[in-house]
Design a protein around this motif. Structure first.
Motif, PDB file in Angstrom:
ATOM      1  N   LEU A  16      32.901  17.235  43.490  1.00  0.00           N
ATOM      2  CA  LEU A  16      32.619  18.350  44.404  1.00  0.00           C
ATOM      3  C   LEU A  16      33.574  19.512  44.126  1.00  0.00           C
ATOM      4  CD1 LEU A  16      31.973  16.525  47.829  1.00  0.00           C
ATOM      5  CD2 LEU A  16      30.283  17.659  46.380  1.00  0.00           C
ATOM      6  N   MET A  17      34.847  19.170  43.898  1.00  0.00           N
ATOM      7  CA  MET A  17      35.831  20.208  43.580  1.00  0.00           C
ATOM      8  C   MET A  17      35.443  20.917  42.285  1.00  0.00           C
ATOM      9  SD  MET A  17      38.201  20.370  45.865  1.00  0.00           S
ATOM     10  CE  MET A  17      39.813  20.849  45.272  1.00  0.00           C
ATOM     11  N   GLY A  18      34.896  20.150  41.342  1.00  0.00           N
ATOM     12  CA  GLY A  18      34.431  20.731  40.076  1.00  0.00           C
ATOM     13  C   GLY A  18      33.301  21.719  40.308  1.00  0.00           C
ATOM     14  N   HIS A  19      32.337  21.341  41.165  1.00  0.00           N
ATOM     15  CA  HIS A  19      31.228  22.254  41.498  1.00  0.00           C
ATOM     16  C   HIS A  19      31.775  23.546  42.105  1.00  0.00           C
ATOM     17  CE1 HIS A  19      28.290  19.534  40.235  1.00  0.00           C
ATOM     18  NE2 HIS A  19      27.784  19.091  41.374  1.00  0.00           N
ATOM     19  N   CYS A  20      32.743  23.397  43.005  1.00  0.00           N
ATOM     20  CA  CYS A  20      33.351  24.575  43.640  1.00  0.00           C
ATOM     21  C   CYS A  20      34.015  25.462  42.589  1.00  0.00           C
ATOM     22  CB  CYS A  20      34.403  24.169  44.678  1.00  0.00           C
ATOM     23  SG  CYS A  20      33.701  23.448  46.161  1.00  0.00           S
ATOM     24  N   ALA A  21      34.700  24.830  41.649  1.00  0.00           N
ATOM     25  CA  ALA A  21      35.400  25.584  40.600  1.00  0.00           C
ATOM     26  C   ALA A  21      34.395  26.352  39.744  1.00  0.00           C
ATOM     27  CB  ALA A  21      36.222  24.641  39.730  1.00  0.00           C
ATOM     28  N   HIS A  22      33.267  25.715  39.416  1.00  0.00           N
ATOM     29  CA  HIS A  22      32.244  26.390  38.615  1.00  0.00           C
ATOM     30  C   HIS A  22      31.659  27.582  39.375  1.00  0.00           C
ATOM     31  CE1 HIS A  22      31.666  22.391  36.345  1.00  0.00           C
ATOM     32  NE2 HIS A  22      32.408  23.206  35.639  1.00  0.00           N
ATOM     33  N   ALA A  23      31.352  27.354  40.665  1.00  0.00           N
ATOM     34  CA  ALA A  23      30.775  28.426  41.479  1.00  0.00           C
ATOM     35  C   ALA A  23      31.750  29.606  41.562  1.00  0.00           C
ATOM     36  CB  ALA A  23      30.437  27.915  42.882  1.00  0.00           C
ATOM     37  N   ARG A  24      33.033  29.275  41.733  1.00  0.00           N
ATOM     38  CA  ARG A  24      34.062  30.313  41.837  1.00  0.00           C
ATOM     39  C   ARG A  24      34.189  31.071  40.517  1.00  0.00           C
ATOM     40  NH1 ARG A  24      38.140  27.037  43.217  1.00  0.00           N
ATOM     41  NH2 ARG A  24      38.932  26.973  41.103  1.00  0.00           N
ATOM     42  N   TYR A  25      34.159  30.321  39.422  1.00  0.00           N
ATOM     43  CA  TYR A  25      34.290  30.921  38.091  1.00  0.00           C
ATOM     44  C   TYR A  25      33.158  31.916  37.838  1.00  0.00           C
ATOM     45  CZ  TYR A  25      34.448  31.187  32.984  1.00  0.00           C
ATOM     46  OH  TYR A  25      34.488  31.638  31.699  1.00  0.00           O
ATOM     47  N   VAL A  26      31.921  31.499  38.142  1.00  0.00           N
ATOM     48  CA  VAL A  26      30.748  32.347  37.903  1.00  0.00           C
ATOM     49  C   VAL A  26      30.799  33.583  38.816  1.00  0.00           C
ATOM     50  CG1 VAL A  26      28.245  32.452  38.134  1.00  0.00           C
ATOM     51  CG2 VAL A  26      29.306  30.478  37.037  1.00  0.00           C
ATOM     52  N   TRP A  27      31.152  33.362  40.068  1.00  0.00           N
ATOM     53  CA  TRP A  27      31.268  34.484  41.024  1.00  0.00           C
ATOM     54  C   TRP A  27      32.292  35.501  40.500  1.00  0.00           C
ATOM     55  CZ3 TRP A  27      29.514  35.846  46.071  1.00  0.00           C
ATOM     56  CH2 TRP A  27      30.290  36.806  46.720  1.00  0.00           C
ATOM     57  N   ASN A  28      33.450  35.007  40.073  1.00  0.00           N
ATOM     58  CA  ASN A  28      34.507  35.905  39.606  1.00  0.00           C
ATOM     59  C   ASN A  28      34.104  36.644  38.329  1.00  0.00           C
ATOM     60  OD1 ASN A  28      36.131  35.363  41.750  1.00  0.00           O
ATOM     61  ND2 ASN A  28      37.376  33.830  40.706  1.00  0.00           N
ATOM     62  N   LEU A  29      33.328  35.977  37.461  1.00  0.00           N
ATOM     63  CA  LEU A  29      32.807  36.650  36.271  1.00  0.00           C
ATOM     64  C   LEU A  29      31.924  37.823  36.679  1.00  0.00           C
ATOM     65  CD1 LEU A  29      31.569  34.134  33.546  1.00  0.00           C
ATOM     66  CD2 LEU A  29      33.405  35.806  33.411  1.00  0.00           C
ATOM     67  N   ALA A  30      31.079  37.580  37.692  1.00  0.00           N
ATOM     68  CA  ALA A  30      30.172  38.629  38.171  1.00  0.00           C
ATOM     69  C   ALA A  30      30.972  39.790  38.759  1.00  0.00           C
ATOM     70  CB  ALA A  30      29.196  38.063  39.202  1.00  0.00           C
ATOM     71  N   VAL A  31      32.037  39.463  39.491  1.00  0.00           N
ATOM     72  CA  VAL A  31      32.897  40.511  40.069  1.00  0.00           C
ATOM     73  C   VAL A  31      33.496  41.351  38.949  1.00  0.00           C
ATOM     74  CG1 VAL A  31      35.050  40.960  41.329  1.00  0.00           C
ATOM     75  CG2 VAL A  31      33.447  39.230  42.172  1.00  0.00           C
ATOM     76  N   GLU A  32      33.974  40.650  37.904  1.00  0.00           N
ATOM     77  CA  GLU A  32      34.619  41.346  36.805  1.00  0.00           C
ATOM     78  C   GLU A  32      33.627  42.266  36.087  1.00  0.00           C
ATOM     79  OE1 GLU A  32      36.934  38.745  34.338  1.00  0.00           O
ATOM     80  OE2 GLU A  32      36.869  40.216  32.727  1.00  0.00           O
ATOM     81  N   GLN A  33      32.415  41.750  35.879  1.00  0.00           N
ATOM     82  CA  GLN A  33      31.387  42.541  35.210  1.00  0.00           C
ATOM     83  C   GLN A  33      31.083  43.820  35.982  1.00  0.00           C
ATOM     84  OE1 GLN A  33      27.789  40.406  34.683  1.00  0.00           O
ATOM     85  NE2 GLN A  33      27.947  40.506  32.472  1.00  0.00           N
ATOM     86  N   ARG A  34      31.000  43.684  37.310  1.00  0.00           N
ATOM     87  CA  ARG A  34      30.710  44.850  38.145  1.00  0.00           C
ATOM     88  C   ARG A  34      31.825  45.874  38.059  1.00  0.00           C
ATOM     89  NH1 ARG A  34      25.559  45.964  40.028  1.00  0.00           N
ATOM     90  NH2 ARG A  34      24.580  43.945  40.238  1.00  0.00           N
ATOM     91  N   SER A  35      33.058  45.375  37.851  1.00  0.00           N
ATOM     92  CA  SER A  35      34.180  46.306  37.841  1.00  0.00           C
ATOM     93  C   SER A  35      34.146  47.180  36.589  1.00  0.00           C
ATOM     94  CB  SER A  35      35.506  45.552  37.941  1.00  0.00           C
ATOM     95  OG  SER A  35      35.734  44.846  36.740  1.00  0.00           O
ATOM     96  N   TRP A  36      33.375  46.766  35.572  1.00  0.00           N
ATOM     97  CA  TRP A  36      33.235  47.600  34.373  1.00  0.00           C
ATOM     98  C   TRP A  36      32.160  48.645  34.550  1.00  0.00           C
ATOM     99  CZ3 TRP A  36      32.414  42.767  30.865  1.00  0.00           C
ATOM    100  CH2 TRP A  36      33.614  42.048  30.796  1.00  0.00           C
ATOM    101  N   TRP A  37      31.359  48.478  35.613  1.00  0.00           N
ATOM    102  CA  TRP A  37      30.182  49.331  35.775  1.00  0.00           C
ATOM    103  C   TRP A  37      30.579  50.778  36.020  1.00  0.00           C
ATOM    104  CZ3 TRP A  37      28.127  51.641  40.425  1.00  0.00           C
ATOM    105  CH2 TRP A  37      26.898  52.262  40.218  1.00  0.00           C
ATOM    106  N   GLN A  38      29.892  51.695  35.322  1.00  0.00           N
ATOM    107  CA  GLN A  38      30.125  53.127  35.498  1.00  0.00           C
ATOM    108  C   GLN A  38      28.875  53.750  36.087  1.00  0.00           C
ATOM    109  OE1 GLN A  38      33.019  54.875  33.918  1.00  0.00           O
ATOM    110  NE2 GLN A  38      33.752  52.786  34.034  1.00  0.00           N
ATOM    111  N   PRO A  39      29.032  54.749  36.959  1.00  0.00           N
ATOM    112  CA  PRO A  39      27.843  55.445  37.459  1.00  0.00           C
ATOM    113  C   PRO A  39      27.030  55.985  36.284  1.00  0.00           C
ATOM    114  CG  PRO A  39      29.777  56.087  38.701  1.00  0.00           C
ATOM    115  CD  PRO A  39      30.272  55.241  37.564  1.00  0.00           C
ATOM    116  N   GLY A  40      25.721  55.882  36.356  1.00  0.00           N
ATOM    117  CA  GLY A  40      24.867  56.395  35.294  1.00  0.00           C
ATOM    118  C   GLY A  40      24.474  55.335  34.287  1.00  0.00           C
ATOM    119  N   ARG A  41      25.140  54.178  34.349  1.00  0.00           N
ATOM    120  CA  ARG A  41      24.788  53.088  33.443  1.00  0.00           C
ATOM    121  C   ARG A  41      24.222  51.958  34.277  1.00  0.00           C
ATOM    122  NH1 ARG A  41      29.732  51.033  30.104  1.00  0.00           N
ATOM    123  NH2 ARG A  41      29.398  49.351  31.543  1.00  0.00           N
ATOM    124  N   PRO A  42      23.100  51.376  33.871  1.00  0.00           N
ATOM    125  CA  PRO A  42      22.550  50.313  34.719  1.00  0.00           C
ATOM    126  C   PRO A  42      23.484  49.109  34.767  1.00  0.00           C
ATOM    127  CG  PRO A  42      21.340  50.479  32.655  1.00  0.00           C
ATOM    128  CD  PRO A  42      22.285  51.632  32.676  1.00  0.00           C
TER     129      PRO A  42
END
Ligand SMILES: [Zn+2]
Length: 411
Positions: A16-42
């Motif tokens: 269960l802790m492993g599942h939580c770690a995976h979910a957290r990892y994927v969520w944080n990747l998505a956060v990081e990706q969004r932080s690269w986002w610039q207005p005008g770029r999809p």
């Protein structure tokens, strides 16, 4: 949501802790990706991120060893949170212009990093009835992917559910919450239409002129919460006192959440019963990103976290309300692209930013029509919804896809 205490064995606890770690990892990747986002770029959409997830799973065996459902749902949760944040940001910008700078609330903050041990959890979808079993009067078992059957305490009957969430609190206790699908409620069959506008000061304004407010803590409870939070800041880490204060804070917050949930259930039932067509704003992430490119600045650094959190809670409440409406009034909810609904005059159709003279009032600069600003917006949403519905609509799909998701429009 029906919540039950989950009792994994020590070995299951590790998975269960492993599942939580995976979910957290994927969520944080998505956060990081969004932080690269610039207005005008999809920004990357959900489908694109799912493809990237497949690539990541191919590259990292430890990720591939986990459940793909857990990881995909973490992405979906992120998109729902992002959509809610974006909606509150747009509203903050719309309304901010009408408020003097010194009284303007802080910008809502976007979904942020998840840390180990805090708000840990994951969601499982496509649950079938045979995945939940009753062992005896006191115990049940639920099938968790990549893990098997995990025991939970049958504190009350388990509803039929298509999804569930597993969470771990800070004390290390596990819970499973089944998302029950409420039965559909028949409409009045009078052709009655309503538009619903989401707001910050008014939680929801109806085109009928009704202003609905989501309940929160009472003033005395809010004072107590502030007091407790100050006490917590002074308490020694690991002390009994700190533990007690934390518990008291958690209890107050749970009370607030209960009230909000209750409001959502009652309001959605009421709307489904009174109206045949319910028109709401569409919070499609991609559409919002498009319309926003180059116009919405990213919120500044150091925004007050508290105010942002408050916005997020309201935004989440809105997402839940729309979900519930789609479940209780399948096929009768019409989502409309809500550009300019707050700046358009419902009497003459004139669009002008200047018509929004102050937060609560709208006065058309062309025809002089006056109304509560949120009610004016709700009427525009109702009008737009009727047009789309008459064209055959692209409203909610009805009973076909009734799996409860946080936001329907994120896929
Ligand atoms: Zn007008």
């Amino acid at each position: 949501m029906s919540r039950y205490r989950l009792y994994p064995t020590p070995a299951q606890d590790q998975v269960l802790m492993g599942h939580c770690a995976h979910a957290r990892y994927v969520w944080n990747l998505a956060v990081e990706q969004r932080s690269w986002w610039q207005p005008g770029r999809p920004a990357p959409g959900f489908a694109q991120q799912c493809r990237q997830l497949s690539e990541a799973r191919a590259a990292y065996p430890w990720l591939a060893a986990g459940s793909v459902i857990v990881q995909q749902q973490a992405l979906r949760d992120f998109h729902a949170a992002y959509a809610a944040w974006f909606a509150s940001l747009r509203e903050w910008r719309n309304r901010g212009a009408t408020i003097p700078p010194d009284q303007r609330p802080a910008a809502p903050s976007p979904p942020s990093w998840r840390r180990r041990g805090r708000r840990e959890g994951f969601r499982i979808v496509a649950v079938r009835p045979e995945h939940v079993r009753r062992l005896n009067r006191r115990w049940g078992v639920v099938l968790v992917p990549k893990l098997g059957w995990v025991r939970f305490r049958l504190s009350r009957p388990v509803p039929v559910a298509r999804s569930y969430r597993v969470t771990r609190d800070r004390a290390g206790r596990w819970h499973v919450a089944f998302a029950a699908i409420p039965p559909a409620i028949p409409g009045p069959s009078t052709g009655e239409v309503v538009g619903v506008d989401r707001g910050v000061t008014v939680s929801a304004a109806l085109s009928t002129g009704e202003l609905l407010r989501i309940p929160g803590l009472r003033p005395t409870e809010r004072r107590r919460l502030r007091l407790l939070e100050r006490r917590l800041a002074r308490a020694r880490p690991g002390s009994n006192r700190r533990h007690r204060v934390k518990l008291a804070i958690a209890r107050l917050k749970a009370r607030e959440a209960d009230r909000r949930r209750d409001w959502t259930e009652k309001t959605s039932t009421d709307l489904a019963r009174r109206f045949d067509l319910i028109c709401v704003e569409d919070l499609d992430v991609r559409a919002m990103t498009r319309s926003a490119s180059g116009t919405v600045e990213r919120p500044g650094r150091g925004v007050r976290q508290k105010a942002g959190l408050n916005h997020a809670i309201l935004a989440n409440g809105w997402g839940r309300l729309v979900d519930r409406l789609e479940q209780k009034a399948p096929g009768r909810v019409q989502k409309v692209a809500a550009a300019y609904t707050s700046q358009t005059c419902n009497a003459c159709g004139h669009v002008a930013r200047e018509s929004r003279e102050s937060q609560p009032s709208f006065r058309c600069v062309a025809c002089g029509h006056q109304a509560h600003a949120d009610v004016n917006a709700a009427r525009n949403i109702a009008a737009a919804g009727q047009v789309v519905a008459a064209r055959g609509g692209q409203g909610s799909p009805g009973p076909v896809n009734r799996e409860p998701l946080t936001l329907g429009a994120v896929a």
